[in-house]
Every structure is written in C-alpha cells, then in structure tokens.
Design a protein around this motif. Sequence first.
Motif, PDB file in Angstrom:
ATOM      1  N   ASP A  85      47.307  40.331  42.360  1.00  0.00           N
ATOM      2  CA  ASP A  85      47.114  41.771  42.170  1.00  0.00           C
ATOM      3  C   ASP A  85      46.011  42.246  43.122  1.00  0.00           C
ATOM      4  O   ASP A  85      44.838  42.167  42.801  1.00  0.00           O
ATOM      5  CB  ASP A  85      46.740  42.024  40.705  1.00  0.00           C
ATOM      6  CG  ASP A  85      46.653  43.511  40.374  1.00  0.00           C
ATOM      7  OD1 ASP A  85      46.567  44.330  41.314  1.00  0.00           O
ATOM      8  OD2 ASP A  85      46.661  43.844  39.183  1.00  0.00           O
ATOM      9  N   ILE A  86      46.421  42.723  44.289  1.00  0.00           N
ATOM     10  CA  ILE A  86      45.452  43.139  45.300  1.00  0.00           C
ATOM     11  C   ILE A  86      44.592  44.290  44.785  1.00  0.00           C
ATOM     12  O   ILE A  86      43.389  44.303  44.988  1.00  0.00           O
ATOM     13  CB  ILE A  86      46.139  43.496  46.637  1.00  0.00           C
ATOM     14  CG1 ILE A  86      46.669  42.215  47.289  1.00  0.00           C
ATOM     15  CG2 ILE A  86      45.158  44.199  47.584  1.00  0.00           C
ATOM     16  CD1 ILE A  86      47.448  42.411  48.559  1.00  0.00           C
ATOM     17  N   SER A  87      45.198  45.238  44.069  1.00  0.00           N
ATOM     18  CA  SER A  87      44.396  46.374  43.592  1.00  0.00           C
ATOM     19  C   SER A  87      43.325  45.892  42.613  1.00  0.00           C
ATOM     20  O   SER A  87      42.204  46.394  42.621  1.00  0.00           O
ATOM     21  CB  SER A  87      45.270  47.472  42.996  1.00  0.00           C
ATOM     22  OG  SER A  87      45.991  46.978  41.898  1.00  0.00           O
ATOM     23  N   GLN A  88      43.636  44.905  41.789  1.00  0.00           N
ATOM     24  CA  GLN A  88      42.636  44.347  40.876  1.00  0.00           C
ATOM     25  C   GLN A  88      41.559  43.603  41.669  1.00  0.00           C
ATOM     26  O   GLN A  88      40.371  43.746  41.388  1.00  0.00           O
ATOM     27  CB  GLN A  88      43.290  43.388  39.873  1.00  0.00           C
ATOM     28  CG  GLN A  88      42.291  42.871  38.842  1.00  0.00           C
ATOM     29  CD  GLN A  88      42.903  41.831  37.912  1.00  0.00           C
ATOM     30  OE1 GLN A  88      43.744  41.044  38.322  1.00  0.00           O
ATOM     31  NE2 GLN A  88      42.468  41.853  36.661  1.00  0.00           N
ATOM     32  N   MET A  90      40.541  44.285  44.474  1.00  0.00           N
ATOM     33  CA  MET A  90      39.744  45.272  45.204  1.00  0.00           C
ATOM     34  C   MET A  90      38.840  46.093  44.282  1.00  0.00           C
ATOM     35  O   MET A  90      38.163  47.007  44.736  1.00  0.00           O
ATOM     36  CB  MET A  90      40.659  46.204  46.014  1.00  0.00           C
ATOM     37  CG  MET A  90      41.378  45.521  47.169  1.00  0.00           C
ATOM     38  SD  MET A  90      40.271  44.654  48.310  1.00  0.00           S
ATOM     39  CE  MET A  90      39.328  46.017  48.955  1.00  0.00           C
ATOM     40  N   GLU A  91      38.839  45.775  42.986  1.00  0.00           N
ATOM     41  CA  GLU A  91      37.951  46.481  42.055  1.00  0.00           C
ATOM     42  C   GLU A  91      36.564  45.867  42.088  1.00  0.00           C
ATOM     43  O   GLU A  91      36.425  44.646  42.084  1.00  0.00           O
ATOM     44  CB  GLU A  91      38.495  46.381  40.624  1.00  0.00           C
ATOM     45  CG  GLU A  91      39.654  47.306  40.340  1.00  0.00           C
ATOM     46  CD  GLU A  91      40.253  47.043  38.959  1.00  0.00           C
ATOM     47  OE1 GLU A  91      39.563  46.502  38.083  1.00  0.00           O
ATOM     48  OE2 GLU A  91      41.441  47.372  38.790  1.00  0.00           O
ATOM     49  N   TYR A  94      35.175  42.529  40.047  1.00  0.00           N
ATOM     50  CA  TYR A  94      36.238  41.577  39.720  1.00  0.00           C
ATOM     51  C   TYR A  94      35.952  40.263  40.441  1.00  0.00           C
ATOM     52  O   TYR A  94      35.736  40.227  41.637  1.00  0.00           O
ATOM     53  CB  TYR A  94      37.606  42.111  40.158  1.00  0.00           C
ATOM     54  CG  TYR A  94      38.716  41.104  39.931  1.00  0.00           C
ATOM     55  CD1 TYR A  94      39.190  40.855  38.648  1.00  0.00           C
ATOM     56  CD2 TYR A  94      39.258  40.396  40.986  1.00  0.00           C
ATOM     57  CE1 TYR A  94      40.185  39.920  38.435  1.00  0.00           C
ATOM     58  CE2 TYR A  94      40.255  39.456  40.769  1.00  0.00           C
ATOM     59  CZ  TYR A  94      40.723  39.225  39.491  1.00  0.00           C
ATOM     60  OH  TYR A  94      41.702  38.301  39.277  1.00  0.00           O
ATOM     61  N   PRO A 105      35.948  44.073  47.770  1.00  0.00           N
ATOM     62  CA  PRO A 105      35.461  45.464  47.848  1.00  0.00           C
ATOM     63  C   PRO A 105      34.184  45.544  48.681  1.00  0.00           C
ATOM     64  O   PRO A 105      33.973  46.508  49.417  1.00  0.00           O
ATOM     65  CB  PRO A 105      35.175  45.841  46.399  1.00  0.00           C
ATOM     66  CG  PRO A 105      35.884  44.841  45.560  1.00  0.00           C
ATOM     67  CD  PRO A 105      36.038  43.600  46.391  1.00  0.00           C
ATOM     68  N   LYS A 108      35.118  45.428  52.301  1.00  0.00           N
ATOM     69  CA  LYS A 108      35.675  46.722  52.700  1.00  0.00           C
ATOM     70  C   LYS A 108      34.557  47.723  52.970  1.00  0.00           C
ATOM     71  O   LYS A 108      34.611  48.496  53.923  1.00  0.00           O
ATOM     72  CB  LYS A 108      36.627  47.242  51.624  1.00  0.00           C
ATOM     73  CG  LYS A 108      37.340  48.506  52.040  1.00  0.00           C
ATOM     74  CD  LYS A 108      38.355  48.952  51.013  1.00  0.00           C
ATOM     75  CE  LYS A 108      39.105  50.166  51.532  1.00  0.00           C
ATOM     76  NZ  LYS A 108      40.132  50.608  50.595  1.00  0.00           N
TER      77      LYS A 108
END
Length: 133
Positions: A85-88, A90-91, A94, A105, A108
Amino acid sequence: MNSQSCVIIQKEWDIVAARQLGREIAKKLGVGTVDQARIATAVSEIARNIYLYASNGKVCFNIIENGNKKGIQIIAEDEGPGIRDISQAMEDGYSTSGGLGAGLPGVKRLMDEFYIESEIDQGTMIKAIKWVR
C-alpha cells in the motif's frame, strides 16, 4: 560526469557508501551544504529500506539537466517484496520496522521531486531529484 554511479546495497555498510557517494556528487555539482545534508539523509533512508526489506538492490546517481537547471537524480531499485500500500507507506509516522517512520514521506519532503513504483513480489523503484538552487 554523465555516467551513472551506483552502489549495490547488500550489507549495512553499503548504506554509508551510498550516502557518501550522494553527498560527494552533490558537492561536485555545486549543491549547498544544507541540500547536501538533505540528499545524504534521503539516500540513507532509501538505502536502509533496501537493506531492511529487500535482499538485493542498488542506489544510482545521475547528474541531470533541465534547461538551465542542474540536479542530482537518485534512482533506487530493489527486488524485494514490494510495497502493498504505497499511500499508507507515504503517511507520516508509518513504519513497519519500528524506525522513526520518517521513511518515504521524509524522503519526499527532502527532495524536490519524488516518484515511486512498486509491484508485489517484483520490487520497488524510487526516483528522486534535488535541483541545484
């Protein structure tokens, strides 16, 4: 220096080697000391992920130009389990390793451009760019 320079990540020491190479290339390119530190931190984080989660991977550096801009491009590729889960991932906060969770993150935020692609059981590829200010 147009050719790509890479560090294979297999042992913990390789994280340090990748970090040093990234800083060295950034310095030669004329990147300021604050951004050199940002690049070194981002490289450490990316290389550590390869070391922790993938058995095999590399971090490569290219000097790129876009019009009158010059930058350092970091490409990290591994043959690990991939990120479900890339979106997870990127939190903020996490972490699956019990680390600080600055992780992706953080990378980024440290870089000017960030791109991630991952396939389950195939591996992950991260591209990040820092432009010389």
